[in-house]
Enzyme design. Structure first.
Site, PDB file in Angstrom:
ATOM      1  N   GLY A 120      95.302  65.206  46.646  1.00 40.92           N
ATOM      2  CA  GLY A 120      94.307  64.573  47.495  1.00 40.92           C
ATOM      3  C   GLY A 120      94.515  63.070  47.533  1.00 40.92           C
ATOM      4  O   GLY A 120      94.888  62.459  46.515  1.00 40.92           O
ATOM      5  N   GLY A 186     102.304  55.110  16.850  1.00 36.98           N
ATOM      6  CA  GLY A 186     100.898  54.988  17.204  1.00 36.98           C
ATOM      7  C   GLY A 186      99.993  55.710  16.221  1.00 36.98           C
ATOM      8  O   GLY A 186     100.045  56.940  16.120  1.00 36.98           O
ATOM      9  N   ILE A 190      95.379  60.365  18.732  1.00 39.45           N
ATOM     10  CA  ILE A 190      96.381  61.381  19.065  1.00 39.45           C
ATOM     11  C   ILE A 190      97.497  61.405  18.034  1.00 39.45           C
ATOM     12  O   ILE A 190      97.940  62.470  17.589  1.00 39.45           O
ATOM     13  CB  ILE A 190      96.941  61.138  20.480  1.00 39.45           C
ATOM     14  CG1 ILE A 190      95.817  61.211  21.519  1.00 39.45           C
ATOM     15  CG2 ILE A 190      98.028  62.153  20.820  1.00 39.45           C
ATOM     16  CD1 ILE A 190      96.232  60.781  22.906  1.00 39.45           C
ATOM     17  N   GLY A 191      97.969  60.237  17.632  1.00 35.04           N
ATOM     18  CA  GLY A 191      99.051  60.168  16.656  1.00 35.04           C
ATOM     19  C   GLY A 191      98.671  60.778  15.318  1.00 35.04           C
ATOM     20  O   GLY A 191      99.455  61.513  14.708  1.00 35.04           O
ATOM     21  N   ASP A 317      88.740  58.655  32.990  1.00 38.58           N
ATOM     22  CA  ASP A 317      89.807  57.757  32.579  1.00 38.58           C
ATOM     23  C   ASP A 317      90.231  56.784  33.672  1.00 38.58           C
ATOM     24  O   ASP A 317      90.967  55.827  33.406  1.00 38.58           O
ATOM     25  CB  ASP A 317      91.028  58.561  32.130  1.00 38.58           C
ATOM     26  CG  ASP A 317      90.755  59.375  30.872  1.00 38.58           C
ATOM     27  OD1 ASP A 317      89.624  59.275  30.342  1.00 38.58           O
ATOM     28  OD2 ASP A 317      91.660  60.098  30.415  1.00 38.58           O
ATOM     29  N   HIS A 449      68.374  72.568   2.596  1.00 38.24           N
ATOM     30  CA  HIS A 449      69.169  72.538   1.362  1.00 38.24           C
ATOM     31  C   HIS A 449      69.644  73.953   1.025  1.00 38.24           C
ATOM     32  O   HIS A 449      68.871  74.890   1.119  1.00 38.24           O
ATOM     33  CB  HIS A 449      68.305  72.012   0.201  1.00 38.24           C
ATOM     34  CG  HIS A 449      68.995  72.091  -1.133  1.00 38.24           C
ATOM     35  ND1 HIS A 449      69.954  71.167  -1.521  1.00 38.24           N
ATOM     36  CD2 HIS A 449      68.885  72.987  -2.151  1.00 38.24           C
ATOM     37  CE1 HIS A 449      70.388  71.478  -2.728  1.00 38.24           C
ATOM     38  NE2 HIS A 449      69.759  72.588  -3.138  1.00 38.24           N
TER      39      HIS A 449
END
EC number: 1.8.1.4
Length: 476
Positions: A120, A186, A190-191, A317, A449
């Site tokens: 699109g 990194g 993610i890393g 994003d 508890h």
């Protein structure tokens, strides 16, 4: 020529949720998605296909393997020779992805949403050019448009991805054998997650982080403890290590980097590049469509995700803020509801961050340093899982809960968690922040508890030196 009330470009979490909410509100909706995953059209975006979901499937499988090999003996359970079948492990991951993406397809059909398989492009006058995978072109003239095309991994010149020896986060989900030596560029979310997966399955993992601090976006107490835990597990995390180049020789790659002003190099069987993601807008915007972009290439939007073109919204994003699926989801719903006249909004101050290693790390709101930088007189409270009965019984006693609060008003400002079920526990802090709670509010609540969540209660009590299950120093 087809008429729709709303055309959503992008079928990821933000896009498909926006489409579904719009259909619930009576809109005639089309969702354009071009992704072909493993040979067939697929909804769900990066998250469902090559991101959140498959990585969590691998994280869970690899954790179960490691737990069986190294920790079941603590419970008196003897297993004998334990092995894993990587092909089955990957097949399970793919099956989960298929089930979820097919589920999204069913949701769109069930809500009367037309899935347009192809690309699109936003044209002038709020028109949308749709080109199917077969090459057929259609011009759509909807009342509203949502741009939701997500992001892609950032590539760096020093480590060009070939999806063979040097891979990005997508390629790292498809290794057909466990690399003996694995490099990761990194030390972000993610890393750390991908490094953890393959470390558990037997790889020797080195993580290169160019910044001098580990997880600078997190609270310093959390980052410090978290790095120690991951290092103890076997991740070799090297901060201040700037990769300057790579050289592929046959089936291995040599990484050249600088650390502490010293040039170094190390050779690996595989290298994962995960230095971040960038907005994906290739072919999305015609030159005369009227959309304004920021200096970083993001679509410029206001607080409600409206762009510079009336009736066109952008989410996830593609726009400012953290690149998180749950943020995109809420933005998509907000945009649709505002189209319908509702006064919807997203509270960006309560967006949760999670790293799904083991133990998990999660946080919401301000760090201690951020609170100070904003002028708050800060008080904090921290309580460890080591003193929690449920955590001890489960053998999950690493980590802690920390609260950051305003010392004058007692208002809760942030919550930071490392430990079992941190990704779920942190929602207690998110809800408290959403309702502008004080620390006293949490102190006065009764927690079940024995539960992991009792650590939340104790951490809230610790803010005022009142934790019961730890010796509290008298305060002046």
């Amino acid at each position: 020529m087809s008429q729709f009330d709303l055309v959503v470009i992008g079928g990821g979490p933000g896009g498909y949720e926006a489409a579904i909410r719009a259909a619930q509100l009576g809109f005639k909706v089309a969702c354009i998605e071009k992704r072909i995953h493993k040979g067939k059209p697929s909804l769900g975006g990066t998250c469902l296909n090559v991101g959140c979901i498959p990585s969590k499937a691998l994280l869970d499988s690899s954790h179960r393997y490691e737990d069986t090999v190294h920790h079941l003996d603590d419970h008196g359970i003897t297993t004998g020779d334990v092995k894993f079948d990587l092909a089955k492990l990957l097949a399970r991951k793919d099956k989960i992805v298929d089930q979820l993406t097919m589920g999204i397809d069913g949701l769109l059909k069930g809500n009367g949403i037309e899935w347009l398989k192809g690309t699109g492009k936003l044209l002038a006058g709020k028109k949308v050019e749709f080109v199917s995978h077969e090459g057929e072109t259609q011009i759509l003239e909807p009342k509203f448009v949502i741009l939701a095309t997500g992001s892609v991994p950032i590539n760096i010149p020093s480590a060009p991805v070939d999806q063979n020896i040097i891979v990005d986060s997508t390629g790292a989900l498809e290794f057909q054998e466990v690399p003996k030596r694995l490099g990761v560029i990194g030390a972000g979310v993610i890393g750390l997650e991908l490094g953890s997966v393959w470390r558990r399955l037997g790889a020797e993992v080195v993580v290169f982080e160019a910044m001098d601090a580990f997880l600078p976006m997190a609270d310093k107490a959390l980052a410090k403890d978290y790095q120690k835990l991951l290092t103890k597990q076997g991740l070799d995390i090297r901060v201040g290590a700037k990769v300057s180049g790579t050289e592929v020789n046959g089936s291995e790659v040599t990484v050249k980097y600088t650390q502490a002003s010293e040039d170094k190099e190390q050779t690996f069987d595989k290298l994962i590049v995960c230095v971040g993601r960038r907005a994906y807008a290739e072919g999305l915007l015609a030159d005369d469509c009227g959309i304004k972009l920021t200096e970083r290439g993001l679509v410029e939007v206001n607080d409600f995700c409206a762009t510079s073109v009336d009736g066109v919204y952008a989410i996830g994003d593609l726009v400012r803020g953290p690149m998180l699926a749950h943020k995109a989801m809420e933005e998509g719903v907000m945009a649709v509801e505002r189209m319908h006249g509702h006064a919807a909004q997203v509270n960006y101050d309560t967006i949760i961050s999670v790293i799904y290693t083991h133990p998990e790390a999660a946080w919401v709101g301000l760090t201690e340093q951020q609170a100070k930088d904003k002028g708050h007189e800060v008080k904090t409270g921290q309580f460890g899982f080591a003193a929690n009965g449920r955590a001890m019984a489960a053998g999950e006693n690493a980590g802690f809960v920390k609260f950051v609060a305003d010392a004058k008003t007692d208002r809760l400002l942030g919550m930071h968690v490392i430990g079992p079920a941190a990704s779920d526990i942190v929602h207690q802090g998110m809800i408290a922040l959403e309702f502008v709670s004080s620390v006293e509010d949490l102190q006065l609540m009764t927690f079940g508890h024995p539960t992991f969540s009792e650590v939340v209660h104790e951490a809230a009590l610790a803010v005022d030196g009142r934790a019961i299950h730890a010796i509290q120093r008298k305060r002046k």
